[in-house]
Structures are given as structure tokens and as C-alpha cells.
Design a protein around this motif. Structure first.
Motif, PDB file in Angstrom:
ATOM      1  N   ARG A  92      61.694  52.164 -28.407  1.00 33.78           N
ATOM      2  CA  ARG A  92      61.962  50.610 -28.775  1.00 33.78           C
ATOM      3  C   ARG A  92      60.748  50.102 -28.188  1.00 33.78           C
ATOM      4  NH1 ARG A  92      67.669  52.198 -26.196  1.00 33.78           N
ATOM      5  NH2 ARG A  92      68.627  53.090 -28.068  1.00 33.78           N
ATOM      6  N   LEU A  96      58.570  47.229 -30.749  1.00 34.26           N
ATOM      7  CA  LEU A  96      58.341  45.976 -30.556  1.00 34.26           C
ATOM      8  C   LEU A  96      57.168  45.543 -30.683  1.00 34.26           C
ATOM      9  CD1 LEU A  96      60.430  44.938 -27.328  1.00 34.26           C
ATOM     10  CD2 LEU A  96      60.621  44.062 -29.573  1.00 34.26           C
ATOM     11  N   ARG A 117      63.189  36.517 -25.088  1.00 37.39           N
ATOM     12  CA  ARG A 117      63.904  37.759 -24.622  1.00 37.39           C
ATOM     13  C   ARG A 117      65.443  37.495 -25.359  1.00 37.39           C
ATOM     14  NH1 ARG A 117      65.828  39.320 -18.579  1.00 37.39           N
ATOM     15  NH2 ARG A 117      64.089  37.827 -17.900  1.00 37.39           N
ATOM     16  N   LEU A 120      65.720  40.065 -28.538  1.00 37.91           N
ATOM     17  CA  LEU A 120      65.344  41.371 -28.483  1.00 37.91           C
ATOM     18  C   LEU A 120      66.509  42.216 -28.996  1.00 37.91           C
ATOM     19  CD1 LEU A 120      63.594  41.808 -25.059  1.00 37.91           C
ATOM     20  CD2 LEU A 120      62.550  41.622 -27.419  1.00 37.91           C
ATOM     21  N   ILE A 131      69.721  46.147 -23.877  1.00 35.32           N
ATOM     22  CA  ILE A 131      68.507  45.397 -23.377  1.00 35.32           C
ATOM     23  C   ILE A 131      68.412  44.968 -22.222  1.00 35.32           C
ATOM     24  CG2 ILE A 131      67.750  42.973 -23.900  1.00 35.32           C
ATOM     25  CD1 ILE A 131      67.310  44.689 -26.296  1.00 35.32           C
ATOM     26  N   TRP A 135      65.044  45.930 -20.305  1.00 38.23           N
ATOM     27  CA  TRP A 135      63.981  45.096 -19.592  1.00 38.23           C
ATOM     28  C   TRP A 135      63.855  45.639 -18.317  1.00 38.23           C
ATOM     29  CZ3 TRP A 135      61.469  41.374 -21.895  1.00 38.23           C
ATOM     30  CH2 TRP A 135      60.686  40.424 -20.950  1.00 38.23           C
TER      31      TRP A 135
END
Length: 304
Positions: A92, A96, A117, A120, A131, A135
Motif C-alpha cells: 500500500r 501511494l 489523510r 487514504l 487505515i 498509519w
């Protein structure tokens, strides 16, 4: 007397002046000249260095032309193993970085719209709970959020700018944006970790042939020390007794390349023992060699 850089001088018994190349100790005769101001003179050492530079420049240009069909890319050091991240997190994170802005790595939804954010989950196609875990893993080492809500990936790890190492070989892998996006969108979420297993193997991916090995900078195919499928399983912590399941999963991971389905990575073996298989990574995803078509022939990625 004007001395050329890289040389020392002495006078022999006959009274002749000799030049000694500092780097090699080689002694050569000298000649005296009367030249106008502004004249430039190159030593034999400088001539050799210039010739090598021109050869390297020519090879890089041929590489650029040969691989131009692969499209836009960003760099990641071939020494990066993402050892503090889960494999699905690496996948991931790589995806990104296909949205980063050139130069500063600001994540962008579009050319003019920055990513936040809150975006995402939609971009990565996962739940908000995923997520939250993602994070915690990637921030602040790999991704940072500024006070204004803008998010940036680490420019020391993900390099989307011109490398400032003129005339030197760069031990980096190129990750191709179109290929990565197509692969990610075509891959089931449950298989993100299997993509990540390969991405975490960057220190083992040969820069020229995209085969997993123990000497990734070796360019002579006969000298490459191949990494077996059994060794790959040991490194990623996969139960070797589930080998057939692993192979079937990788066989199912396909993505579109110019209207044809290709597999993400290929396993080639003699037909006697699958544990000794060689593992090739599709160069439409990552590659920094001189001719990606040669890798495609070796790996046989096309699936009719």
C-alpha cells in the motif's frame, strides 16, 4: 613549471624530466610546450576517464530508449527491505507513492488537488480500520502529515526527482507508476501481502535481470547466485509445506499489459524440484536494467 594534476615529476640521471602517474606509479616521458593562455590540455588519465564517462552516458541513453515504454517511475534504493513493516503495508505504501508530486513527494489526488489523510481509505480501497493500523506503521518514518493536513512521503526513501550522481552507477530500483497502479487495482486485498513479500526482497532482486539472487548488482548472467524458492520461503517466514498454495496464489496475481494478462512474478524450474525454482519479477512493475524485453523472455510473464 606547471604541473598536471595527478602527476609528480623528477629528473633522471640523463637530465630528462619524467612524469609519474600518482594513481598507478607509471613513468612516462614529458614534452615541453609554449602555449597561449586559455589552452586546455588533458592527461592520458583524463582521456581514459572521459572515454569511460562517454561510454556510461551512451549506455544510459540506450537504457532510457529501450525502457521508455515502461513509462514514468520513482526510485527506491535496492538496499531498502522495509523490515519494520508488514508486507501488505509495503504494498500500500508503494502504491501511494505513485501519487507523489515530483520533487517534494507531496501526495496528490490530481495534478492540482492535494491528498489528505481522510482520502487514504478510498485511494487504497480498504476500510478506515485498516487505515488506522496502516498509519501507525508508516508514520512518521515513511509518511508525515503537516499542520495544514497535507501529507508527504519520505524523500530519502522514495525518490521522485533527478538523481544527482553524474557519471556514477546508481544502485536503485525504478518502480513504474502505470504498472503498479494496474497491478494494485487488479489484485484482491487478501493478496496484498503476497505483493509485499516481493517488494520486501529489494536487496535480493538483480538490477539487470530481475531475478531473486544473492548478488543483485552482478551483470553476468552466468555469475548470478540464484535464490531458490525454498530460500525465499525461509526469508519471508512461509511454511514450505504450503508451497503449492503459494505458487497458485502468485499464478493468480495478474494484471493487464497492453491488452494482455501478465503475471506479477514467474517461477522457473527444471521440472524436478519446485523448491529450487528461480523467481523473476515482472519488469513492468520494477526494473533498472538495460533491456526489459530480455527479462520478459527469461521470465515468460505473458499468460494467453
Amino acid at each position: 613549471m606547471s604541473k598536471m594534476q595527478g602527476y609528480d615529476y623528477f629528473t633522471d640521471d640523463s637530465g630528462s624530466t619524467k612524469a609519474v602517474q600518482v594513481a598507478t606509479g607509471e613513468v612516462t616521458d614529458t614534452v615541453w610546450m609554449c602555449l597561449p593562455i586559455g589552452t586546455q590540455i588533458r592527461t592520458p588519465e583524463e582521456i581514459v576517464a572521459q572515454a569511460e564517462y562517454l561510454k556510461l552516458k551512451e549506455r544510459n541513453e540506450l537504457r532510457r530508449l529501450s525502457n521508455k515504454d515502461l513509462g514514468k517511475f520513482f526510485f527506491v534504493s535496492n538496499e531498502e527491505d522495509f523490515n519494520d513493516l508488514l508486507p501488505q503495508t509495503v504494498t500500500r505504501l508503494i502504491y501511494l507513492n505513485t501519487y507523489t508530486h515530483f520533487g517534494d513527494n507531496k501526495l496528490m489526488l490530481t495534478e492540482r488537488t492535494p491528498m489528505k489523510r481522510k482520502d487514504l481509505a478510498k485511494i487504497l480501497g480498504v476500510s478506515k480500520a485498516v487505515i488506522t493500523k496502516f498509519w501507525k506503521e508508516v508514520s512518521p518514518k515513511y509518511i508525515q502529515e503537516q499542520d495544514d493536513g497535507l501529507i508527504f512521503t519520505n524523500t530519502d526513501i522514495f525518490i521522485k526527482r533527478k538523481l544527482n550522481q553524474r557519471g556514477k552507477y546508481n544502485p536503485y530500483q525504478k518502480f513504474y507508476i502505470n504498472g503498479i497502479r494496474t497491478l494494485y487495482k487488479a489484485t484482491n486485498i487478501s493478496n496484498h501481502k503476497h505483493l509485499g513479500y516481493i517488494f520486501k526482497m529489494l536487496p535480493f532482486i538483480n538490477l539487470e535481470y530481475n531475478v531473486l539472487c544473492k548478488n543483485p548488482t552482478e551483470k553476468d548472467l552466468d555469475k548470478i547466485e540464484l535464490l531458490s524458492l525454498a530460500e525465499f520461503c525461509d526469508i519471508i517466514g512461509y511454511n514450505i509445506s504450503q508451497l503449492n498454495r503459494l505458487l497458485n496464489i502468485y499464478k493468480s496475481i495478474k494484471f493487464n499489459v497492453n491488452g494482455k494478462q501478465e503475471i506479477f512474478c514467474a517461477f522457473a524450474y527444471s521440472g524436478l524440484n519446485r523448491k529450487t525454482s528461480r523467481i523473476f519479477v515482472n519488469p513492468h512493475i520494477l526494473y533498472n536494467g538495460t533491456n526489459y524485453n530480455r527479462v520478459k523472455v527469461l521470465g515468460a510473464f505473458c499468460q494467453e
